[in-house]
Design an enzyme around this catalytic site. Structure first.
Site, PDB file in Angstrom:
ATOM      1  N   ARG A   1     -22.691  -5.592 -17.007  1.00 21.98           N
ATOM      2  CA  ARG A   1     -23.045  -6.922 -17.514  1.00 21.98           C
ATOM      3  C   ARG A   1     -24.370  -7.378 -16.902  1.00 21.98           C
ATOM      4  O   ARG A   1     -25.239  -7.894 -17.580  1.00 21.98           O
ATOM      5  CB  ARG A   1     -21.928  -7.919 -17.187  1.00 21.98           C
ATOM      6  CG  ARG A   1     -22.126  -9.293 -17.782  1.00 21.98           C
ATOM      7  CD  ARG A   1     -20.887 -10.151 -17.615  1.00 21.98           C
ATOM      8  NE  ARG A   1     -19.777  -9.658 -18.445  1.00 21.98           N
ATOM      9  CZ  ARG A   1     -18.719  -9.016 -18.005  1.00 21.98           C
ATOM     10  NH1 ARG A   1     -18.609  -8.738 -16.720  1.00 21.98           N
ATOM     11  NH2 ARG A   1     -17.766  -8.609 -18.815  1.00 21.98           N
TER      12      ARG A   1
ATOM     13  N   ALA B   1     -20.919  -1.523 -12.004  1.00 24.69           N
ATOM     14  CA  ALA B   1     -21.905  -1.218 -10.970  1.00 24.69           C
ATOM     15  C   ALA B   1     -21.521  -1.835  -9.631  1.00 24.69           C
ATOM     16  O   ALA B   1     -22.376  -2.195  -8.828  1.00 24.69           O
ATOM     17  CB  ALA B   1     -23.282  -1.717 -11.413  1.00 24.69           C
ATOM     18  N   GLY B   2     -20.216  -1.963  -9.375  1.00 21.41           N
ATOM     19  CA  GLY B   2     -19.730  -2.534  -8.131  1.00 21.41           C
ATOM     20  C   GLY B   2     -19.597  -1.498  -7.030  1.00 21.41           C
ATOM     21  O   GLY B   2     -20.173  -0.407  -7.100  1.00 21.41           O
TER      22      GLY B   2
ATOM     23  N   LYS C   1     -14.513  -3.206   4.197  1.00 16.28           N
ATOM     24  CA  LYS C   1     -15.264  -1.946   4.104  1.00 16.28           C
ATOM     25  C   LYS C   1     -16.713  -2.071   4.563  1.00 16.28           C
ATOM     26  O   LYS C   1     -17.326  -1.076   4.968  1.00 16.28           O
ATOM     27  CB  LYS C   1     -15.224  -1.414   2.665  1.00 16.28           C
ATOM     28  CG  LYS C   1     -13.872  -0.857   2.252  1.00 16.28           C
ATOM     29  CD  LYS C   1     -13.966  -0.192   0.896  1.00 16.28           C
ATOM     30  CE  LYS C   1     -12.653   0.438   0.488  1.00 16.28           C
ATOM     31  NZ  LYS C   1     -12.748   1.191  -0.780  1.00 16.28           N
TER      32      LYS C   1
ATOM     33  N   SER D   1       0.825  -1.215   0.000  1.00 14.99           N
ATOM     34  CA  SER D   1       0.000   0.000   0.000  1.00 14.99           C
ATOM     35  C   SER D   1       0.857   1.262   0.000  1.00 14.99           C
ATOM     36  O   SER D   1       1.889   1.336   0.675  1.00 14.99           O
ATOM     37  CB  SER D   1      -0.906   0.020   1.237  1.00 14.99           C
ATOM     38  OG  SER D   1      -1.570   1.259   1.354  1.00 14.99           O
ATOM     39  N   LEU D   2       0.398   2.259  -0.761  1.00 15.78           N
ATOM     40  CA  LEU D   2       1.090   3.554  -0.782  1.00 15.78           C
ATOM     41  C   LEU D   2       0.487   4.547   0.208  1.00 15.78           C
ATOM     42  O   LEU D   2       0.915   5.699   0.281  1.00 15.78           O
ATOM     43  CB  LEU D   2       1.045   4.135  -2.198  1.00 15.78           C
ATOM     44  CG  LEU D   2       1.971   3.449  -3.207  1.00 15.78           C
ATOM     45  CD1 LEU D   2       1.747   4.004  -4.603  1.00 15.78           C
ATOM     46  CD2 LEU D   2       3.430   3.601  -2.810  1.00 15.78           C
TER      47      LEU D   2
ATOM     48  N   GLY E   1      -6.340   6.935 -12.924  1.00 22.56           N
ATOM     49  CA  GLY E   1      -6.940   6.486 -11.674  1.00 22.56           C
ATOM     50  C   GLY E   1      -6.168   6.790 -10.417  1.00 22.56           C
ATOM     51  O   GLY E   1      -6.746   6.862  -9.331  1.00 22.56           O
TER      52      GLY E   1
ATOM     53  N   TYR F   1      -5.199   1.967 -11.633  1.00 25.67           N
ATOM     54  CA  TYR F   1      -3.952   2.750 -11.687  1.00 25.67           C
ATOM     55  C   TYR F   1      -2.699   1.877 -11.810  1.00 25.67           C
ATOM     56  O   TYR F   1      -1.583   2.379 -11.744  1.00 25.67           O
ATOM     57  CB  TYR F   1      -3.830   3.682 -10.477  1.00 25.67           C
ATOM     58  CG  TYR F   1      -3.915   3.025  -9.126  1.00 25.67           C
ATOM     59  CD1 TYR F   1      -2.788   2.481  -8.525  1.00 25.67           C
ATOM     60  CD2 TYR F   1      -5.128   2.972  -8.439  1.00 25.67           C
ATOM     61  CE1 TYR F   1      -2.858   1.892  -7.288  1.00 25.67           C
ATOM     62  CE2 TYR F   1      -5.212   2.381  -7.188  1.00 25.67           C
ATOM     63  CZ  TYR F   1      -4.071   1.848  -6.617  1.00 25.67           C
ATOM     64  OH  TYR F   1      -4.143   1.257  -5.367  1.00 25.67           O
TER      65      TYR F   1
ATOM     66  N   GLN G   1      -8.942  10.773  -2.398  1.00 25.42           N
ATOM     67  CA  GLN G   1      -9.742  10.167  -1.339  1.00 25.42           C
ATOM     68  C   GLN G   1      -8.950  10.179  -0.029  1.00 25.42           C
ATOM     69  O   GLN G   1      -9.516  10.320   1.056  1.00 25.42           O
ATOM     70  CB  GLN G   1     -10.215   8.761  -1.725  1.00 25.42           C
ATOM     71  CG  GLN G   1      -9.156   7.718  -1.960  1.00 25.42           C
ATOM     72  CD  GLN G   1      -8.703   7.005  -0.695  1.00 25.42           C
ATOM     73  OE1 GLN G   1      -9.353   7.072   0.334  1.00 25.42           O
ATOM     74  NE2 GLN G   1      -7.565   6.352  -0.782  1.00 25.42           N
TER      75      GLN G   1
END
Length: 279
Positions: A153, A129-130, A66, A15-16, A243, A222, A250
């Site tokens: 889809r 649509a996720g 999440k 992770s950055l 991206g 990204y 965020q």
């Protein structure tokens, strides 16, 4: 005062977020640290218990936590509750409150380079649509744009996003094949899925034969920085939006929630790109 911040998720070794937030802490003239708290789904209760006993000011949540993190919170922001997911926790007055910064973070990353893009005459196409699409859809609709159509889809999954709609923005649900035929209608096209992500860099979610020049085409993937979709769009005269900017903005909003400081981070977009390229 020394800020204590961190990230919970699995896997997060690459992770950055520590790099981003350490830079934010320096930019804000503060002292502090941002640490990783990794554990698979069986370890989440242990990680939470550990954090509950620490004087932590706030932390981020990434996949796969999440949704499940909501059960451990004392309060939840209205938008995060509507979205059903949290990625930022602030610790205030002995309580944990959850927020979602993904959607608004994406919009911030877009309006920084294109401040006039989202207005009452703007037409947007959302691909996918996720979970990411949910936050982005709601944040764009809240800008009062003319329409945000959704291609996916599974049409049923796309229709589920309609419950997030506010104001007078209209939305049409369509297949990817239908979307390809109507590309000329849109000012902004946003790719919200993982299609085209490393190692599947040759994958492209739709074909752009009917793309209008000067349309802004955005891809939240990204890695690679420039996906096949973005390269195709650029070759056809479109304006492309990468991206990794969403990742930065965020995080900017999360830092703002924790500290009350709204940092100017535009100069870090290129630095983050270099970091992602390993330069």
């Amino acid at each position: 005062m020394s800020l204590k911040l961190g990230l919970i998720g699995h896997p997060i070794g690459h992770s950055l977020s520590p790099w981003i937030h350490t830079n934010f802490i320096d930019l804000a003239g503060l002292n502090g640290e941002y640490k990783l708290y990794e554990g698979d789904h069986t370890k989440l209760p242990e990680v939470i218990q550990h954090l509950k006993q620490m004087p932590i000011d706030g932390f981020n949540i990434t996949v796969p936590y999440k949704q499940v993190i909501v059960d451990y919170l004392d309060e939840i922001d209205k938008d995060a509750e509507i979205l059903g997911a949290v990625n930022t926790i602030v610790h205030q007055n002995g309580k944990w409150k959850g927020y979602s910064t993904d959607g608004e973070g994406y919009v911030r990353s877009l309006v920084e380079p294109y401040p006039n893009l989202l207005n009452k005459d703007t037409s947007v196409l959302l691909l996918g649509a996720g979970g990411a699409a949910r936050g982005i859809y709601r944040a764009i609709v809240q800008k009062g744009v003319k329409k945000v159509d959704i291609a996916n889809r599974s049409l049923d999954k796309a229709e589920a996003l309609l419950s997030l709609k506010t104001g007078t923005t209209t939305t049409r649900i369509m297949s990817f094949q239908e979307a390809e035929q109507h590309l000329g209608e849109y000012d902004l096209i946003v790719q919200t899925t993982s299609v085209g992500m490393k190692p599947n860099v040759e994958d492209q979610i739709i074909q752009l034969h009917h793309l209008r020049k000067e349309t802004v085409v955005s891809d939240i993937v990204y890695q690679p920085i420039t996906t096949k979709l973005l390269q195709d769009a650029k070759n056809r005269g479109a304006i492309i939006h990468h991206g990794h900017a969403m990742l930065l903005y965020q995080a900017q909003l999360a830092f703002e929630i924790w500290t009350g400081k709204n940092l100017d981070v535009a100069h870090m977009v290129n630095e983050l790109e270099q970091k992602l390229r390993g330069e």
